[in-house]
Write a protein that holds these residues in place. Sequence first.
Motif, PDB file in Angstrom:
ATOM      1  N   ARG A 151       6.747 -91.117 -69.546  1.00 25.29           N
ATOM      2  CA  ARG A 151       5.741 -92.178 -69.642  1.00 25.29           C
ATOM      3  C   ARG A 151       4.331 -91.581 -69.744  1.00 25.29           C
ATOM      4  O   ARG A 151       3.507 -92.025 -70.536  1.00 25.29           O
ATOM      5  CB  ARG A 151       5.809 -93.093 -68.429  1.00 25.29           C
ATOM      6  N   ARG A 160       1.723 -91.976 -72.880  1.00 20.65           N
ATOM      7  CA  ARG A 160       0.356 -92.492 -72.732  1.00 20.65           C
ATOM      8  C   ARG A 160      -0.660 -91.491 -73.283  1.00 20.65           C
ATOM      9  O   ARG A 160      -1.639 -91.864 -73.927  1.00 20.65           O
ATOM     10  CB  ARG A 160       0.060 -92.792 -71.271  1.00 20.65           C
ATOM     11  N   THR A 172      -3.468 -91.926 -76.552  1.00 18.48           N
ATOM     12  CA  THR A 172      -4.927 -91.797 -76.506  1.00 18.48           C
ATOM     13  C   THR A 172      -5.479 -91.080 -77.730  1.00 18.48           C
ATOM     14  O   THR A 172      -6.655 -91.215 -78.042  1.00 18.48           O
ATOM     15  CB  THR A 172      -5.400 -91.051 -75.242  1.00 18.48           C
TER      16      THR A 172
END
Length: 160
Positions: free
Chosen positions: A33, A37, A41
């Motif tokens: 996870r 993430r 970005t």
Amino acid sequence: MNDAVNNPMNDDELMALLGEAVAEEAVVSDRRRTAARAAFTWRSVDAELAELLHDSALAAGAAVRSDGDESRTLSFGHSGLTLEIEVEGEVLLGQVIGTTGGASAATEPASVLLERPDADAQSAVADASGFFRLEGVRPGAVRFVVEQGGWSLTTPWVTL
């Protein structure tokens, strides 16, 4: 052949299968996870880079008039912040103008990092007026990272 073609599912069986797929979401590790993430970005990395506003080496006629001993000026900007650079020989003088971090950032000095792809980074701390100096700056590809009070500005790579 595919079992679904030979033996089509009814609605209840399909919903049960979808429910199992959704339940597998809990099996995804925290590490995966976090990596997902971090990858997400990168979608706006270009928007976060400072823009090159001025480079005296790109000015019309600079190559014709230059004898190689003149100083070079560069200016980068992003979100109300400007980074002014002047390079003369192996000495780099600069100024960080403006802040984007609010009142608390204004009380903290800006740190400036000159990064190279092939050598150790050089760092300097700007004074209260935003001025800083780096010595021993060799020609080659560089970029600047300015940090102050929780915000940062990264320039695109340029060749000095």
